[in-house]
Write a protein that holds these residues in place. Structure first.
Motif, mmCIF file in Angstrom:
data_model
loop_
_atom_site.group_PDB
_atom_site.id
_atom_site.type_symbol
_atom_site.label_atom_id
_atom_site.label_comp_id
_atom_site.label_asym_id
_atom_site.label_seq_id
_atom_site.Cartn_x
_atom_site.Cartn_y
_atom_site.Cartn_z
ATOM 1 N N VAL A 81 0.877 -1.175 0.000
ATOM 2 C CA VAL A 81 0.000 0.000 0.000
ATOM 3 C C VAL A 81 0.911 1.220 0.000
ATOM 4 O O VAL A 81 1.692 1.421 0.931
ATOM 5 C CB VAL A 81 -0.943 0.008 1.219
ATOM 6 N N LEU A 82 0.819 2.018 -1.047
ATOM 7 C CA LEU A 82 1.813 3.064 -1.309
ATOM 8 C C LEU A 82 1.193 4.452 -1.333
ATOM 9 O O LEU A 82 0.332 4.742 -2.168
ATOM 10 C CB LEU A 82 2.491 2.772 -2.658
ATOM 11 N N ASP A 83 1.631 5.306 -0.416
ATOM 12 C CA ASP A 83 1.312 6.733 -0.482
ATOM 13 C C ASP A 83 2.275 7.368 -1.489
ATOM 14 O O ASP A 83 3.380 6.860 -1.716
ATOM 15 C CB ASP A 83 1.470 7.357 0.907
ATOM 16 N N LEU A 84 1.882 8.484 -2.089
ATOM 17 C CA LEU A 84 2.723 9.084 -3.119
ATOM 18 C C LEU A 84 3.577 10.231 -2.605
ATOM 19 O O LEU A 84 4.728 10.382 -3.013
ATOM 20 C CB LEU A 84 1.845 9.572 -4.292
ATOM 21 N N GLY A 85 3.041 11.051 -1.714
ATOM 22 C CA GLY A 85 3.800 12.183 -1.200
ATOM 23 C C GLY A 85 4.612 11.794 0.015
ATOM 24 O O GLY A 85 4.111 11.807 1.143
ATOM 25 N N LEU A 86 5.877 11.449 -0.184
ATOM 26 C CA LEU A 86 6.736 10.978 0.903
ATOM 27 C C LEU A 86 7.867 11.985 1.152
ATOM 28 O O LEU A 86 8.221 12.757 0.250
ATOM 29 C CB LEU A 86 7.304 9.598 0.554
ATOM 30 N N PRO A 87 8.432 11.976 2.337
ATOM 31 C CA PRO A 87 9.419 13.010 2.692
ATOM 32 C C PRO A 87 10.643 13.054 1.791
ATOM 33 O O PRO A 87 11.214 14.127 1.576
ATOM 34 C CB PRO A 87 9.817 12.635 4.132
ATOM 35 N N ASP A 88 11.060 11.913 1.278
ATOM 36 C CA ASP A 88 12.283 11.874 0.475
ATOM 37 C C ASP A 88 12.027 11.617 -1.000
ATOM 38 O O ASP A 88 12.935 11.198 -1.734
ATOM 39 C CB ASP A 88 13.256 10.834 1.032
ATOM 40 N N GLY A 146 2.161 1.252 -13.302
ATOM 41 C CA GLY A 146 2.417 -0.060 -12.714
ATOM 42 C C GLY A 146 1.601 -0.396 -11.497
ATOM 43 O O GLY A 146 1.710 -1.520 -10.975
ATOM 44 N N ALA A 147 0.781 0.535 -11.007
ATOM 45 C CA ALA A 147 -0.072 0.220 -9.862
ATOM 46 C C ALA A 147 -1.178 -0.744 -10.287
ATOM 47 O O ALA A 147 -1.658 -0.703 -11.418
ATOM 48 C CB ALA A 147 -0.686 1.489 -9.284
ATOM 49 N N ASP A 148 -1.585 -1.588 -9.358
ATOM 50 C CA ASP A 148 -2.653 -2.546 -9.630
ATOM 51 C C ASP A 148 -4.011 -2.020 -9.190
ATOM 52 O O ASP A 148 -5.046 -2.542 -9.613
ATOM 53 C CB ASP A 148 -2.340 -3.864 -8.901
ATOM 54 N N ASP A 149 -4.001 -1.002 -8.336
ATOM 55 C CA ASP A 149 -5.247 -0.390 -7.890
ATOM 56 C C ASP A 149 -4.923 0.993 -7.356
ATOM 57 O O ASP A 149 -3.757 1.305 -7.069
ATOM 58 C CB ASP A 149 -5.917 -1.255 -6.810
ATOM 59 N N TYR A 150 -5.966 1.817 -7.225
ATOM 60 C CA TYR A 150 -5.793 3.215 -6.828
ATOM 61 C C TYR A 150 -6.973 3.591 -5.954
ATOM 62 O O TYR A 150 -8.123 3.497 -6.377
ATOM 63 C CB TYR A 150 -5.755 4.082 -8.086
ATOM 64 N N ALA A 163 7.059 -7.970 -9.009
ATOM 65 C CA ALA A 163 5.676 -8.190 -9.416
ATOM 66 C C ALA A 163 4.667 -8.061 -8.274
ATOM 67 O O ALA A 163 3.466 -8.245 -8.487
ATOM 68 C CB ALA A 163 5.544 -9.573 -10.052
ATOM 69 N N THR A 164 5.119 -7.753 -7.065
ATOM 70 C CA THR A 164 4.218 -7.629 -5.923
ATOM 71 C C THR A 164 3.113 -6.618 -6.229
ATOM 72 O O THR A 164 3.403 -5.502 -6.671
ATOM 73 C CB THR A 164 4.980 -7.163 -4.677
ATOM 74 N N PRO A 165 1.849 -6.980 -6.025
ATOM 75 C CA PRO A 165 0.761 -6.025 -6.291
ATOM 76 C C PRO A 165 0.908 -4.758 -5.462
ATOM 77 O O PRO A 165 1.270 -4.816 -4.289
ATOM 78 C CB PRO A 165 -0.503 -6.809 -5.898
ATOM 79 N N VAL A 166 0.616 -3.625 -6.078
ATOM 80 C CA VAL A 166 0.723 -2.330 -5.410
ATOM 81 C C VAL A 166 -0.603 -1.595 -5.496
ATOM 82 O O VAL A 166 -1.157 -1.422 -6.591
ATOM 83 C CB VAL A 166 1.838 -1.458 -6.035
ATOM 84 N N LEU A 167 -1.111 -1.163 -4.347
ATOM 85 C CA LEU A 167 -2.298 -0.315 -4.282
ATOM 86 C C LEU A 167 -1.845 1.072 -3.853
ATOM 87 O O LEU A 167 -1.267 1.234 -2.785
ATOM 88 C CB LEU A 167 -3.316 -0.876 -3.287
ATOM 89 N N ILE A 168 -2.068 2.052 -4.709
ATOM 90 C CA ILE A 168 -1.756 3.433 -4.357
ATOM 91 C C ILE A 168 -2.881 3.979 -3.483
ATOM 92 O O ILE A 168 -4.063 3.878 -3.829
ATOM 93 C CB ILE A 168 -1.589 4.300 -5.622
ATOM 94 N N LEU A 169 -2.497 4.552 -2.338
ATOM 95 C CA LEU A 169 -3.455 5.149 -1.409
ATOM 96 C C LEU A 169 -3.044 6.602 -1.212
ATOM 97 O O LEU A 169 -2.020 6.892 -0.577
ATOM 98 C CB LEU A 169 -3.434 4.391 -0.076
#
Length: 230
Positions: A49-56, A94-98, A72-78
């Protein structure tokens, strides 16, 4: 299920972790791109589960790195980025869901289960293996149509095997899916869980692959010589 949660807001992350735990989902939290890279190398995660705005940096750059490296690990952008262009870019990148913030926990869990189901090549929510049938969302297990009550860790472990039929899983991979990074784990905890699963569901429910780990046993061996939990 093991989730790698990449989120820079500690309050949001702790809420997600607590909510996922109610569904027997282990979530390890990191807050930066650098720590996410390290976690991806050391942990065995089912979904990110991946946030987009990160400190670095931007999470999209991390996603691009992983996909270029054929991770290939599935990624859900949150994320709170709600423009259509952002969603399209995320999915094309490349995200699998949003999923947009704010979100409903039940929807997040359903989407994570769907990603895991698709990754395993299944079209149905129910997981069936011989006489075993598991409903991952309801946390309900039946053997030959009879409901079986298992302690939380045993049910989580069985789900890991049912989600990966035919795969040999190492002890470290199994521990990653059962425990968080900060959990204290007894050295024999995994062996104890496997022992009780074999006792309750049949000695052939989990096979030992010497020197490598464990895998789900053949469907015909399940239920044979099983003993009811006392």
């Amino acid at each position: 299920m093991h989730v790698l949660l990449i989120e820079d807001d500690d309050l949001v992350a702790s809420g997600i972790q607590a909510g996922l735990a109610d569904y027997d989902i282990v979530a390890n939290h990191v807050a930066t791109l650098a720590s996410a890279r390290a976690a991806m190398r050391t942990l065995s995660s089912d979904v990110v589960v991946l946030d987009l705005g990160l400190p670095d940096g931007d999470g999209m750059n991390l996603l691009a790195e992983w996909r270029a490296a054929e991770v290939a690990t599935p990624v859900l952008i949150l994320t709170a980025r709600d423009a259509v262009s952002d969603r399209v870019a995320g999915l094309r990148g490349g995200a699998d869901d949003y999923l947009l913030k704010p979100f409903d926990l039940d929807e997040l869990v359903a989407r994570l289960q769907a990603l895991l189901r698709r990754a395993a090549g299944r079209s149905r929510a129910l997981i069936e293996h011989g006489p075993l049938c598991l409903d991952p969302l309801a946390r309900r297990l039946t053997l030959d149509g009879n409901e079986i009550s298992l302690p939380r860790r045993e049910l989580m472990l069985l789900e890991v095997f049912l989600q990966s039929p035919g795969s040999v899983l190492s002890a470290d991979q199994l521990k990653d899916r059962l425990y968080g990074m900060n959990d204290e784990v007894e050295s024999n905890a995994l062996n104890v869980h496997i022992h009780f699963l074999r006792r309750k569901l049949g000695s052939g429910v989990i096979d030992t692959v010497r020197g490598l780990g464990y895998r789900l046993g053949g469907s015909k061996a399940i239920g044979v010589d099983a003993k009811s939990a006392e």
